[in-house]
Design a protein around this motif. Structure first.
Motif, PDB file in Angstrom:
ATOM      1  N   ALA A 198       0.848  -1.196   0.000  1.00  0.00           N
ATOM      2  CA  ALA A 198       0.000   0.000   0.000  1.00  0.00           C
ATOM      3  C   ALA A 198       0.882   1.245   0.000  1.00  0.00           C
ATOM      4  O   ALA A 198       1.849   1.337   0.769  1.00  0.00           O
ATOM      5  CB  ALA A 198      -0.914   0.000   1.214  1.00  0.00           C
ATOM      6  N   ALA A 199       0.565   2.193  -0.866  1.00  0.00           N
ATOM      7  CA  ALA A 199       1.326   3.438  -0.914  1.00  0.00           C
ATOM      8  C   ALA A 199       1.106   4.207   0.384  1.00  0.00           C
ATOM      9  O   ALA A 199      -0.034   4.424   0.790  1.00  0.00           O
ATOM     10  CB  ALA A 199       0.882   4.279  -2.107  1.00  0.00           C
ATOM     11  N   PRO A 200       2.179   4.608   1.072  1.00  0.00           N
ATOM     12  CA  PRO A 200       2.026   5.341   2.341  1.00  0.00           C
ATOM     13  C   PRO A 200       1.286   6.655   2.134  1.00  0.00           C
ATOM     14  O   PRO A 200       1.477   7.349   1.128  1.00  0.00           O
ATOM     15  CB  PRO A 200       3.476   5.592   2.777  1.00  0.00           C
ATOM     16  N   LYS A 201       0.430   6.993   3.096  1.00  0.00           N
ATOM     17  CA  LYS A 201      -0.294   8.258   3.031  1.00  0.00           C
ATOM     18  C   LYS A 201       0.606   9.375   3.533  1.00  0.00           C
ATOM     19  O   LYS A 201       1.178   9.297   4.609  1.00  0.00           O
ATOM     20  CB  LYS A 201      -1.562   8.189   3.885  1.00  0.00           C
ATOM     21  N   ARG A 202       0.710  10.398   2.721  1.00  0.00           N
ATOM     22  CA  ARG A 202       1.553  11.525   3.094  1.00  0.00           C
ATOM     23  C   ARG A 202       0.766  12.513   3.940  1.00  0.00           C
ATOM     24  O   ARG A 202      -0.385  12.803   3.656  1.00  0.00           O
ATOM     25  CB  ARG A 202       2.089  12.229   1.837  1.00  0.00           C
ATOM     26  N   ARG A 203       1.410  13.007   4.971  1.00  0.00           N
ATOM     27  CA  ARG A 203       0.767  14.012   5.805  1.00  0.00           C
ATOM     28  C   ARG A 203       0.622  15.313   5.028  1.00  0.00           C
ATOM     29  O   ARG A 203       1.413  15.629   4.155  1.00  0.00           O
ATOM     30  CB  ARG A 203       1.589  14.258   7.074  1.00  0.00           C
ATOM     31  N   ASP A 204      -0.392  16.076   5.409  1.00  0.00           N
ATOM     32  CA  ASP A 204      -0.651  17.351   4.745  1.00  0.00           C
ATOM     33  C   ASP A 204       0.346  18.380   5.261  1.00  0.00           C
ATOM     34  O   ASP A 204       0.159  18.973   6.330  1.00  0.00           O
ATOM     35  CB  ASP A 204      -2.081  17.801   5.026  1.00  0.00           C
ATOM     36  N   VAL A 205       1.435  18.562   4.535  1.00  0.00           N
ATOM     37  CA  VAL A 205       2.490  19.486   4.946  1.00  0.00           C
ATOM     38  C   VAL A 205       2.316  20.816   4.229  1.00  0.00           C
ATOM     39  O   VAL A 205       2.218  20.869   3.000  1.00  0.00           O
ATOM     40  CB  VAL A 205       3.883  18.904   4.626  1.00  0.00           C
ATOM     41  N   ARG A 206       2.273  21.889   5.006  1.00  0.00           N
ATOM     42  CA  ARG A 206       2.115  23.203   4.405  1.00  0.00           C
ATOM     43  C   ARG A 206       3.465  23.710   3.907  1.00  0.00           C
ATOM     44  O   ARG A 206       4.453  23.719   4.656  1.00  0.00           O
ATOM     45  CB  ARG A 206       1.535  24.187   5.422  1.00  0.00           C
ATOM     46  N   ARG A 207       3.512  24.120   2.668  1.00  0.00           N
ATOM     47  CA  ARG A 207       4.731  24.661   2.080  1.00  0.00           C
ATOM     48  C   ARG A 207       4.447  26.094   1.638  1.00  0.00           C
ATOM     49  O   ARG A 207       3.906  26.325   0.565  1.00  0.00           O
ATOM     50  CB  ARG A 207       5.181  23.798   0.896  1.00  0.00           C
ATOM     51  N   ASP A 208       4.787  27.030   2.490  1.00  0.00           N
ATOM     52  CA  ASP A 208       4.475  28.425   2.202  1.00  0.00           C
ATOM     53  C   ASP A 208       5.355  28.957   1.081  1.00  0.00           C
ATOM     54  O   ASP A 208       6.565  28.707   1.061  1.00  0.00           O
ATOM     55  CB  ASP A 208       4.680  29.279   3.453  1.00  0.00           C
ATOM     56  N   PRO A 209       4.774  29.712   0.162  1.00  0.00           N
ATOM     57  CA  PRO A 209       5.595  30.353  -0.873  1.00  0.00           C
ATOM     58  C   PRO A 209       6.404  31.492  -0.272  1.00  0.00           C
ATOM     59  O   PRO A 209       6.084  32.010   0.797  1.00  0.00           O
ATOM     60  CB  PRO A 209       4.539  30.875  -1.867  1.00  0.00           C
ATOM     61  N   PHE A 210       7.464  31.864  -0.966  1.00  0.00           N
ATOM     62  CA  PHE A 210       8.242  33.025  -0.542  1.00  0.00           C
ATOM     63  C   PHE A 210       7.445  34.297  -0.821  1.00  0.00           C
ATOM     64  O   PHE A 210       6.662  34.365  -1.778  1.00  0.00           O
ATOM     65  CB  PHE A 210       9.572  33.080  -1.287  1.00  0.00           C
ATOM     66  N   SER A 211       7.676  35.317  -0.011  1.00  0.00           N
ATOM     67  CA  SER A 211       7.009  36.601  -0.232  1.00  0.00           C
ATOM     68  C   SER A 211       7.656  37.337  -1.401  1.00  0.00           C
ATOM     69  O   SER A 211       8.795  37.042  -1.794  1.00  0.00           O
ATOM     70  CB  SER A 211       7.103  37.464   1.027  1.00  0.00           C
ATOM     71  N   ALA A 212       6.925  38.309  -1.943  1.00  0.00           N
ATOM     72  CA  ALA A 212       7.455  39.104  -3.053  1.00  0.00           C
ATOM     73  C   ALA A 212       8.707  39.865  -2.624  1.00  0.00           C
ATOM     74  O   ALA A 212       9.663  40.013  -3.403  1.00  0.00           O
ATOM     75  CB  ALA A 212       6.386  40.073  -3.558  1.00  0.00           C
ATOM     76  N   SER A 213       8.736  40.346  -1.375  1.00  0.00           N
ATOM     77  CA  SER A 213       9.906  41.085  -0.895  1.00  0.00           C
ATOM     78  C   SER A 213      11.117  40.164  -0.754  1.00  0.00           C
ATOM     79  O   SER A 213      12.252  40.571  -1.025  1.00  0.00           O
ATOM     80  CB  SER A 213       9.594  41.748   0.446  1.00  0.00           C
ATOM     81  N   PHE A 214      10.889  38.921  -0.345  1.00  0.00           N
ATOM     82  CA  PHE A 214      11.972  37.936  -0.253  1.00  0.00           C
ATOM     83  C   PHE A 214      12.579  37.698  -1.634  1.00  0.00           C
ATOM     84  O   PHE A 214      13.802  37.727  -1.806  1.00  0.00           O
ATOM     85  CB  PHE A 214      11.425  36.630   0.326  1.00  0.00           C
ATOM     86  N   VAL A 215      11.717  37.472  -2.624  1.00  0.00           N
ATOM     87  CA  VAL A 215      12.181  37.210  -3.993  1.00  0.00           C
ATOM     88  C   VAL A 215      13.007  38.383  -4.504  1.00  0.00           C
ATOM     89  O   VAL A 215      14.105  38.217  -5.049  1.00  0.00           O
ATOM     90  CB  VAL A 215      10.986  36.936  -4.923  1.00  0.00           C
ATOM     91  N   ALA A 216      12.475  39.595  -4.319  1.00  0.00           N
ATOM     92  CA  ALA A 216      13.165  40.791  -4.816  1.00  0.00           C
ATOM     93  C   ALA A 216      14.511  40.978  -4.120  1.00  0.00           C
ATOM     94  O   ALA A 216      15.510  41.340  -4.749  1.00  0.00           O
ATOM     95  CB  ALA A 216      12.280  42.017  -4.616  1.00  0.00           C
ATOM     96  N   GLN A 217      14.550  40.715  -2.810  1.00  0.00           N
ATOM     97  CA  GLN A 217      15.784  40.914  -2.043  1.00  0.00           C
ATOM     98  C   GLN A 217      16.873  39.932  -2.468  1.00  0.00           C
ATOM     99  O   GLN A 217      18.042  40.316  -2.614  1.00  0.00           O
ATOM    100  CB  GLN A 217      15.498  40.765  -0.546  1.00  0.00           C
ATOM    101  N   VAL A 218      16.509  38.675  -2.676  1.00  0.00           N
ATOM    102  CA  VAL A 218      17.501  37.676  -3.078  1.00  0.00           C
ATOM    103  C   VAL A 218      18.072  38.008  -4.452  1.00  0.00           C
ATOM    104  O   VAL A 218      19.288  37.947  -4.670  1.00  0.00           O
ATOM    105  CB  VAL A 218      16.894  36.266  -3.082  1.00  0.00           C
ATOM    106  N   ILE A 219      17.202  38.361  -5.384  1.00  0.00           N
ATOM    107  CA  ILE A 219      17.665  38.670  -6.742  1.00  0.00           C
ATOM    108  C   ILE A 219      18.576  39.892  -6.750  1.00  0.00           C
ATOM    109  O   ILE A 219      19.643  39.893  -7.368  1.00  0.00           O
ATOM    110  CB  ILE A 219      16.464  38.882  -7.677  1.00  0.00           C
ATOM    111  N   ALA A 220      18.161  40.949  -6.047  1.00  0.00           N
ATOM    112  CA  ALA A 220      18.912  42.203  -6.063  1.00  0.00           C
ATOM    113  C   ALA A 220      20.276  42.084  -5.399  1.00  0.00           C
ATOM    114  O   ALA A 220      21.191  42.854  -5.721  1.00  0.00           O
ATOM    115  CB  ALA A 220      18.097  43.298  -5.386  1.00  0.00           C
ATOM    116  N   ALA A 221      20.439  41.135  -4.480  1.00  0.00           N
ATOM    117  CA  ALA A 221      21.670  41.049  -3.695  1.00  0.00           C
ATOM    118  C   ALA A 221      22.819  40.360  -4.418  1.00  0.00           C
ATOM    119  O   ALA A 221      23.957  40.423  -3.957  1.00  0.00           O
ATOM    120  CB  ALA A 221      21.384  40.320  -2.377  1.00  0.00           C
ATOM    121  N   GLN A 222      22.549  39.694  -5.542  1.00  0.00           N
ATOM    122  CA  GLN A 222      23.580  38.868  -6.174  1.00  0.00           C
ATOM    123  C   GLN A 222      24.627  39.718  -6.888  1.00  0.00           C
ATOM    124  O   GLN A 222      24.306  40.508  -7.767  1.00  0.00           O
ATOM    125  CB  GLN A 222      22.951  37.868  -7.142  1.00  0.00           C
TER     126      GLN A 222
END
Length: 335
Positions: free
Chosen positions: A125-149
């Protein structure tokens, strides 16, 4: 007579997997045949083969005295359960499901090409996976990572992860020759060897890529993400050899460190911001801004849109409230 300790036994098993001496067992010989087929005829990537062979090698060592016939159902199913519980009983449902999937594929091959009578793994039987919440990154997080490189190829790699949803293995394989300046597309070798075309709609990306090619004069076979060595006077980059998929994790957290969002390599704080959340971020942004889940499916490279809906596109209470509020406004206008 010297007693074999559990630690010594575990070390012997690891070494047998690493040096492939597991293939001296009857089942290990069949695993070797399967791996040759999987790589040469099915077209599995090196990363896929590492995962598959590791799981099958443990099975061969656990049942080192058995041939394929000894694993035919129904007895074989119980023997698989013993191995499953021994090596992966305490692992996550996701990991156990992956092992089951590998075993199903191996024994399907054995039934088809080696005359095995029945696939013992299909009864697991295929194991049942728990419902794990995977939050997306915020728009400010995305912008900060890109700008810092500070190194332009790293910036382009971060953009491909956070705005175009490339996987770890995919970004490690991107070469300069995969970019089509005329059509504004990137050819990506995806999971399972599937190839997909990703339209890069950001003109600034192409300007930066053009600047990189003008400065570095890379060969078409050179990698976007470079292997690197830290020296006392700076960092030396080697685009001809690139990064291995397992090194991309370190590269990713180095990028977050550069943006001030993660600790350094010695701090032990490099957790919780896994790059795979970039795929959840892209899927969620597409759903929120357009409602087009099929577009998210195509960009992420999922065969089944259900995977995109259930595991990647996050639609929370605030999103639902906006939809309901929009419906109320439409009713008021109609009145």
């Amino acid at each position: 007579m010297e007693t074999l300790t559990l630690a010594a036994a575990a070390r012997m098993i690891r070494e047998a997997v690493k040096d492939r001496s597991y293939r001296a067992t009857p089942l290990g010989l069949e695993v070797a045949r399967y791996c040759r087929w999987k790589r040469n005829e099915w077209g599995a990537t090196d990363a896929t083969m590492r995962d598959y062979e590791a799981s099958l090698a443990k099975l061969a060592l656990f049942h080192a005295d058995l041939e394929l016939s000894g694993l035919e159902p129904p007895v074989g199913t119980e023997r698989l359960r013993e191995c499953w519980d021994h090596y992966w009983g305490e692992r996550s449902a996701r990991t156990r499901a992956k092992v089951r999937s590998i075993w199903v594929d191996f024994f399907d091959w054995a039934v088809r090409e080696r005359g095995m009578r029945g696939n013992p793994a299909r009864a697991l039987a295929a194991p049942k996976r728990r419902d794990v919440r995977r939050d997306p990154f915020s728009a400010s997080f995305v912008a900060q990572v890109i700008a810092a490189q500070s190194y332009l190829p790293d910036k382009l790699g971060v953009i491909l992860i956070l705005r175009y949803a490339l996987r770890r293995a995919e970004i490690s394989r991107v070469r300069f020759g995969d970019f089509d300046f005329e059509r504004r597309q990137l050819v990506v070798a995806g999971k399972g060897g599937r190839v997909r075309l990703i339209p890069i709609v950001d003109e600034a990306f192409w300007r930066d890529l053009g600047a990189v090619e003008l400065e570095l004069q890379p060969a078409r076979t050179d990698f976007l993400l470079a292997g690197r060595r830290r020296l006392w006077h700076g960092t030396r980059y080697y685009h001809s050899r690139g990064l291995k998929p397992r090194s991309v994790h370190t590269w990713w957290y180095d990028r977050l460190e550069e943006a001030g969002l993660a600790g350094d390599r010695e701090s032990g704080t490099r957790v919780g911001l896994h790059m795979h959340r970039g795929r959840h971020t892209v899927a969620t942004d597409i759903l929120r801004q357009t409602g087009n889940i099929v577009a998210a499916q195509r960009l992420l490279g999922h065969l089944d849109v259900k995977t995109t809906v259930d595991a990647y596109a996050q639609f929370d209470a605030a999103d639902l409230a906006r939809v309901l509020a929009s419906m109320d406004r439409e009713e008021e206008v109609a009145e």
